[in-house]
Design a protein around this motif. Sequence first.
Motif, PDB file in Angstrom:
ATOM      1  N   LEU A  43       0.869  -1.258  -0.044  1.00  0.00           N
ATOM      2  CA  LEU A  43       0.156   0.026  -0.214  1.00  0.00           C
ATOM      3  C   LEU A  43       0.631   1.350  -0.101  1.00  0.00           C
ATOM      4  N   ARG A  44       1.961   1.290   0.596  1.00  0.00           N
ATOM      5  CA  ARG A  44       2.757   2.397   0.250  1.00  0.00           C
ATOM      6  C   ARG A  44       3.482   2.577  -0.788  1.00  0.00           C
ATOM      7  N   ARG A  45       3.616   1.596  -1.492  1.00  0.00           N
ATOM      8  CA  ARG A  45       4.237   1.687  -3.201  1.00  0.00           C
ATOM      9  C   ARG A  45       3.091   1.952  -3.651  1.00  0.00           C
ATOM     10  N   ASP A  46       1.880   1.580  -3.577  1.00  0.00           N
ATOM     11  CA  ASP A  46       0.600   2.358  -4.384  1.00  0.00           C
ATOM     12  C   ASP A  46       0.576   3.622  -4.312  1.00  0.00           C
ATOM     13  N   ARG A  47       0.616   4.122  -3.106  1.00  0.00           N
ATOM     14  CA  ARG A  47       0.477   5.246  -2.762  1.00  0.00           C
ATOM     15  C   ARG A  47       1.505   6.455  -3.361  1.00  0.00           C
ATOM     16  N   ARG A  48       2.673   5.781  -3.501  1.00  0.00           N
ATOM     17  CA  ARG A  48       3.801   6.563  -4.146  1.00  0.00           C
ATOM     18  C   ARG A  48       3.558   6.585  -5.686  1.00  0.00           C
ATOM     19  N   GLU A  49       3.059   5.318  -6.326  1.00  0.00           N
ATOM     20  CA  GLU A  49       2.730   5.316  -7.398  1.00  0.00           C
ATOM     21  C   GLU A  49       1.665   6.128  -8.082  1.00  0.00           C
ATOM     22  N   SER A 195      -8.293   1.426   6.516  1.00  0.00           N
ATOM     23  CA  SER A 195      -8.279   2.846   6.463  1.00  0.00           C
ATOM     24  C   SER A 195      -7.593   3.472   5.296  1.00  0.00           C
ATOM     25  N   ARG A 196      -6.262   2.837   5.094  1.00  0.00           N
ATOM     26  CA  ARG A 196      -5.343   3.214   3.985  1.00  0.00           C
ATOM     27  C   ARG A 196      -6.194   2.763   2.727  1.00  0.00           C
ATOM     28  N   VAL A 197      -6.763   1.736   2.602  1.00  0.00           N
ATOM     29  CA  VAL A 197      -7.131   1.227   1.239  1.00  0.00           C
ATOM     30  C   VAL A 197      -8.400   2.440   0.967  1.00  0.00           C
ATOM     31  N   ASP A 198      -9.296   2.613   2.075  1.00  0.00           N
ATOM     32  CA  ASP A 198     -10.132   3.482   1.667  1.00  0.00           C
ATOM     33  C   ASP A 198      -9.512   5.101   1.287  1.00  0.00           C
ATOM     34  N   ASP A 199      -8.589   5.434   1.748  1.00  0.00           N
ATOM     35  CA  ASP A 199      -7.824   6.781   1.474  1.00  0.00           C
ATOM     36  C   ASP A 199      -7.380   6.645   0.001  1.00  0.00           C
ATOM     37  N   LEU A 200      -6.864   5.538  -0.157  1.00  0.00           N
ATOM     38  CA  LEU A 200      -6.367   5.313  -1.609  1.00  0.00           C
ATOM     39  C   LEU A 200      -7.638   5.214  -2.904  1.00  0.00           C
TER      40      LEU A 200
END
Length: 228
Positions: A43-49, A195-200
């Motif tokens: 999920l951190r990698r997905d956020r950066r992408e 929560s992180r998935v919902d934010d993304l």
Amino acid sequence: MSDSMSIISLFWQSSIVVKIVMLILLAASIVSWVIIFQRGMSLRRDRREIEDFEDHFWSGVDLNELYRELPSAQPTGAAHVFRSGFREFNRLLPKARSNDAILDGMQRAMRVALSREETRLGRHLAILATISSSAVYVGLFGTVWGIMGTFQSLGSVQQVTLGVIAPSIAEALVATAMGLFAAIPAVIAYNRLVSRVDDLMARLENFAEEFHSILHRNLQGRTSEEAA
């Protein structure tokens, strides 16, 4: 006494059913930690992408050029949403009779992409939710089973003292402790990851809406120029 009350000693002294329960909980704890680290890093990698793609998208690059820059393999995140919407837009542009038909088709394509992204981002979280909700009950089952065995064995004892029953009760309670050890990190991590998935997903949905607005304005400008 301390050696007989250690976790390892209590494990070996427990019944076969309690041993199986403890091993199941140990395996569940290992699986949950693997999922926590794997999904957290992913999920951190997905956020950066997503951030990198949005920065490039809003830099003023031509949309056709941006589309050609995407890798031939299936992209992820905002790139996936963009590719699905823009590909459908270009496919319908020479065929559709109205701008609304083009935009509707593009929206459907992006909704499918968003649904696939939601599935991808939430991968394995159901396993984490199952561990967080069931580990305590599995441990409690082991404890109840161990206590039942303890009372059955006490039926043949003439004199019951704390020294006699303490090791047996401790053996049973280890199962509940292991259930809590597996469940607590799992439930905390599950809530955090969801929560992180919902934010993304909210970020991807906002990008889809903004991208739709851009293409809508382009179509309106194109229609105005043709009318002139």
